[in-house]
Design a protein around this motif. Structure first.
Motif, PDB file in Angstrom:
ATOM      1  N   SER A 244       0.852  -1.193   0.000  1.00  9.55           N
ATOM      2  CA  SER A 244       0.000   0.000   0.000  1.00  9.55           C
ATOM      3  C   SER A 244       0.885   1.239   0.000  1.00  9.55           C
ATOM      4  O   SER A 244       1.987   1.236   0.575  1.00  9.55           O
ATOM      5  N   ASP A 245       0.405   2.266  -0.648  1.00  9.61           N
ATOM      6  CA  ASP A 245       1.230   3.442  -0.903  1.00  9.61           C
ATOM      7  C   ASP A 245       1.637   4.139   0.392  1.00  9.61           C
ATOM      8  O   ASP A 245       0.803   4.390   1.273  1.00  9.61           O
ATOM      9  N   PHE A 247       3.748   2.827   2.511  1.00  9.11           N
ATOM     10  CA  PHE A 247       4.143   1.832   3.510  1.00  9.11           C
ATOM     11  C   PHE A 247       5.104   0.820   2.914  1.00  9.11           C
ATOM     12  O   PHE A 247       5.270   0.765   1.707  1.00  9.11           O
ATOM     13  N   GLY A 283      11.228   0.216   8.128  1.00 13.43           N
ATOM     14  CA  GLY A 283      10.105  -0.392   7.409  1.00 13.43           C
ATOM     15  C   GLY A 283       8.816  -0.381   8.210  1.00 13.43           C
ATOM     16  O   GLY A 283       7.743  -0.624   7.668  1.00 13.43           O
ATOM     17  N   GLU A 284       8.926  -0.118   9.520  1.00 17.12           N
ATOM     18  CA  GLU A 284       7.722  -0.025  10.343  1.00 17.12           C
ATOM     19  C   GLU A 284       7.237   1.416  10.440  1.00 17.12           C
ATOM     20  O   GLU A 284       6.285   1.720  11.149  1.00 17.12           O
ATOM     21  N   GLY A 285       7.969   2.310   9.750  1.00 14.66           N
ATOM     22  CA  GLY A 285       7.531   3.696   9.699  1.00 14.66           C
ATOM     23  C   GLY A 285       6.615   3.897   8.501  1.00 14.66           C
ATOM     24  O   GLY A 285       5.951   2.967   8.058  1.00 14.66           O
ATOM     25  N   ARG A 286       6.568   5.112   8.009  1.00 15.69           N
ATOM     26  CA  ARG A 286       5.763   5.372   6.818  1.00 15.69           C
ATOM     27  C   ARG A 286       6.324   6.601   6.106  1.00 15.69           C
ATOM     28  O   ARG A 286       7.215   7.270   6.629  1.00 15.69           O
TER      29      ARG A 286
ATOM     30  N   MET C   1       3.032  -4.730   8.251  1.00 13.34           N
ATOM     31  CA  MET C   1       3.778  -3.871   9.178  1.00 13.34           C
ATOM     32  C   MET C   1       2.840  -2.789   9.707  1.00 13.34           C
ATOM     33  O   MET C   1       2.014  -3.033  10.539  1.00 13.34           O
ATOM     34  N   SER C   2       2.919  -1.607   9.104  1.00 10.42           N
ATOM     35  CA  SER C   2       2.014  -0.540   9.543  1.00 10.42           C
ATOM     36  C   SER C   2       0.810  -0.507   8.618  1.00 10.42           C
ATOM     37  O   SER C   2       0.823  -1.077   7.542  1.00 10.42           O
ATOM     38  N   LYS C   4      -2.688   2.114   7.262  1.00  7.71           N
ATOM     39  CA  LYS C   4      -3.099   3.511   7.140  1.00  7.71           C
ATOM     40  C   LYS C   4      -3.895   3.998   8.344  1.00  7.71           C
ATOM     41  O   LYS C   4      -3.873   5.164   8.696  1.00  7.71           O
ATOM     42  N   PHE C   8       0.251   7.421  13.727  1.00  8.03           N
ATOM     43  CA  PHE C   8       1.715   7.344  13.665  1.00  8.03           C
ATOM     44  C   PHE C   8       2.312   8.545  14.393  1.00  8.03           C
ATOM     45  O   PHE C   8       2.080   9.685  14.019  1.00  8.03           O
TER      46      PHE C   8
END
Lengths: 356, 125, 253
Positions: A244-245, A247, A283-286, C1-2, C4, C8
């Motif tokens: 997904s964009d 991520f 990778g767990e960020g965004r 992972m994360s 939407k 955050f």
């Protein structure tokens, strides 16, 4: 973030964090020092020096216990990550509280003799060959030394200078230090204490630390098993439709490093999962404002080059990647930090054709 | 010199060498190896205790920076597997230590009465 | 992972709306939890006993016969309003220092002693003033003092340092205080054995090594533990002296 080093890079959240932490600590000490004596119905009061030493010792134990719970809690539930954000100030405060405890003890139990009090601390009790009556002070000394080392090396400079993995290894000393604190209490005051409220709180705190670390370890092992990849020339990451964009998908590569593959505005890029600051999991960020943002302390990187935006200078390695049909694949050999890699566009049909 | 004096002397020597290393590293070394430190002075006193406690590591890292021997890959390889070892050892250690402490605990033997084994033999002056 | 939908948190930005309630609750639990723990732990402390420095008595000056067991005692022959004739006081110096060097030359002689009293039940000790103000020989023949042998006993209890136990420190016994007690004993402060039940009406006995020696080194390892031991007991005035037999010490399980 670097640019020029300062003692503390303050921001609103750090002020709030420190204020809440200090209010909690101050409340603990105030209640223990000034409210408790009125409630205790002893014929003659406990010596103020011992009362103070116990207040600060108990406070340091509680603080260390809370600090050690934050890590596994954040790994189990991401909502706890903000508690991790300024944890170093919590740790430094703990050192001061623990030092206060030690100085009350040193200037009371080990003072008033003809010997130097530091020497007396080391030679007064030498029953090292027995567990009952063991000089439990040495466990406290070890833990205090570790806390001093950790707090003295907590500035961001040390992470960059020592490298995050070395810094992290030094800071793993907190675990032997906590065991040492548990031994300090178990072989010390736990032997004397008759009131079991103390026993229950102490054991409850220590067991919470142990159980949370066990749960987090098992959780992480399951997660690692799910993302680890077999050796191959190109490592299969996932189907492009699963992305997904903004991520990432993380893969544990055969060599032990982790890659974070990001989908950013319809293009794919791959960078190291380890942040240059403290090796936090990128990778767990965004992606925020076109920049990968670390979930630990908010360090940011251009996903195509692994470089922090100017004026920052942090860099992370990048990885070459390709799209085989709808499969996203990564070359497991990392490029040097800051190497630009042309992002791979995802054709519309690739995303659409893929199985849901 | 007894053992306690020797230990304290060792600590003092360690700290004195550390202070010397800190003096050189914080005034000369830092500017050579870290561009972010150039022109930044206020934060340097904060680093003095750190250099004093881990000065051998500081000297080693300084040498690595100066000689450019560092492999960049090492910076991005956190010891995450150790989390698993910690997750096993920490709870086991905590349980073992606390159980040992509880097992050692003594109860005041209020029910044990004094026993006269032999009567008085003489009265001395 | 994360995903939407999960909020955050970025440290230098304001906290996302979805996390604010959670963080507020966490802060409230943290602060009130620490306050609660401070109270619970603060009031969980045990009673340290009723030993104390009796500054309220004022400075006491009495005359008596000096005895060395080898720990120094004075058998009172001329008391004060607080201290009766026939009482026996253990003697110590300031802090964790003994007065053996000052009392030894006066052994068996009459002396005037002056200082502050520490007491806990029938345990009494005098902390002498410095120099000759604290102890000095007195002209006159020292009367003969009775030492009554009470035979060999097996007792259960705890070895403490007499000064902290008597009230120099509250708490002044127990494992957490063991190193402090050892430091007193290394300074030749008179050691005391606390018995589980009274011996000839006494709960506290001055404890020494066998045959007029100081407390043996092996006994230091058992300070603050609950032990049983055997030894010869003697009565000196209102004080019992236990000459311990180091080979009989046993930890009570």
């Amino acid at each position: 973030m670097s640019v020029k080093y300062t003692p503390v890079q303050w921001n609103t959240n750090k002020y709030i964090y420190d204020a809440v932490m200090l209010v909690g600590v101050a409340l603990f000490l105030y209640v223990f020092l000034y409210a408790a004596p009125g409630i205790l119905s002893h014929e003659r009061p406990i010596d103020p020096q011992v009362h103070n030493a116990r207040a600060f010792g108990a406070c340091a134990f509680v603080m260390l216990t809370v600090i050690l719970c934050i890590g596994p809690l954040a790994r189990l539930d991401k909502r706890f990550l903000p508690l991790l954000y300024n944890r170093r100030h919590f740790g430094v405060m703990t050192v001061f509280v623990a030092l206060t405890h030690a100085s009350y003890i040193l200037n009371w139990y080990f003072a008033f003799s003809s010997s130097d009090k530091f020497e007396a601390l080391l030679f007064a009790n030498t029953s090292y060959s027995q567990l009952a009556g063991f000089p439990f002070e040495v466990f406290g000394i070890f833990a205090l030394l570790v806390l001093v080392i950790l707090s003295a090396t907590s500035h961001d400079f040390w992470m960059k200078f020592l490298t995050p993995p070395v810094w992290k290894r030094i800071h793993y000393l907190i675990y032997p230090a906590y065991l040492s604190v548990v031994a300090h209490v178990s072989l010390g005051i736990l032997q004397d204490q008759q009131n079991h409220a103390f026993t229950v709180i102490f054991i409850g705190g220590a067991v919470a630390v142990g159980v949370l670390h066990l749960m987090a370890a098992l959780h992480e092992r399951r997660a690692d098993a799910a993302i680890s990849a077999e050796t191959a020339e190109w490592i299969d990451i996932c189907d492009v439709s699963e992305m997904s964009d903004g991520f990432a998908k993380i893969r544990l590569l055969p060599a032990g490093d982790r890659v974070a593959v990001y989908l950013n505005n319809g293009t794919l890029s791959a960078i190291s999962n380890a942040c240059a600051h403290q090796n936090g999991p990128l990778g767990e960020g965004r992606i925020i404002d076109c920049l990968v943002t670390c979930p630990w302390h908010g360090f940011q990187y251009d996903v195509t080059s692994g470089q922090s935006p100017a004026p920052f200078t942090e860099k992370v390695p990048t990885y070459n990647l390709r799209l085989e049909g709808t499969r996203v694949q990564v070359d497991p050999a990392a490029n040097p930090p800051g190497t630009y890699v042309e992002p791979v566009p995802v054709p519309d049909h690739a995303a659409q054709e893929a199985p849901a | 010199m007894n053992e306690a004096e020797a230990i304290l002397m060792g600590l003092r020597i360690w700290a004195m060498i550390g202070a010397a290393v800190a003096a050189v590293f914080l005034t000369i070394g830092m500017d050579r190896i870290d561009e972010d430190a150039q022109g930044a002075y206020v934060f340097r006193p904060l680093l003095i205790p750190g250099v004093m406690v881990i000065w051998p590591l500081v000297l080693w890292r300084w040498y690595v920076w100066e000689t450019g021997r560092e492999a960049w890959g090492r910076r991005y390889d956190p010891p995450r597997k150790a989390h698993f070892a910690v997750g096993m050892i920490l709870p086991a250690g905590i349980a073992l230590i606390i159980l040992t402490g509880l097992a050692l605990r003594q109860t005041w033997p209020a029910d044990v009465a004094p026993v006269q084994l032999l009567p008085a033999q003489e009265v001395s002056q | 992972m994360s995903d939407k939908n999960s909020p955050f948190f970025v440290g230098y930005l304001s906290a996302p709306r979805g996390l604010r309630t959670f963080l507020l609750v966490a802060c409230v639990i943290f602060v009130s939890g620490l306050g609660g723990l401070g109270l619970a732990l603060g009031v969980a402390q045990d009673d340290p006993g009723n030993g104390a420095f009796r500054f309220d008595y004022g400075r006491q000056t009495v005359t008596g016969v000096v005895e060395m067991t080898p720990y120094p005692l004075v058998r009172v022959t001329e008391g004060s309003e607080r201290i009766a004739v026939g009482q026996t006081l253990m003697l110590s110096g300031q802090g964790k220092n003994s007065v053996i060097s000052r009392t030894a030359p006066l052994e068996g002689q009459l002396a005037k002693v002056s200082g502050v009293i520490l007491d806990r039940g029938d345990l009494e000790m005098m902390q002498l003033r410095g120099g000759r103000n604290g102890i000095s020989g007195v002209e006159g023949e020292a009367p003969a003092m009775q030492t009554e042998q009470l035979g060999r006993w097996r007792l259960a209890g705890e070895i403490c340092d007499g000064k902290c136990l008597a009230g120099a420190m509250r708490p002044g016994r127990g494992i957490a205080h063991k190193a402090c007690a050892n430091l007193c004993l290394l300074g030749d402060i008179p050691p005391v054995f606390v018995t589980t039940q009274p011996v000839e009406g006494h709960e506290f006995l001055l404890i020494t090594g066998p045959d007029g020696t100081a407390l043996p080194e092996s006994a230091y390892h058992h300070v603050a533990q609950f032990i049983s031991l055997e030894g010869e007991v003697e009565r000196r005035g209102d004080l019992l002296v236990l000459r311990m037999d180091p080979d009989t010490v046993e930890l009570i399980r």
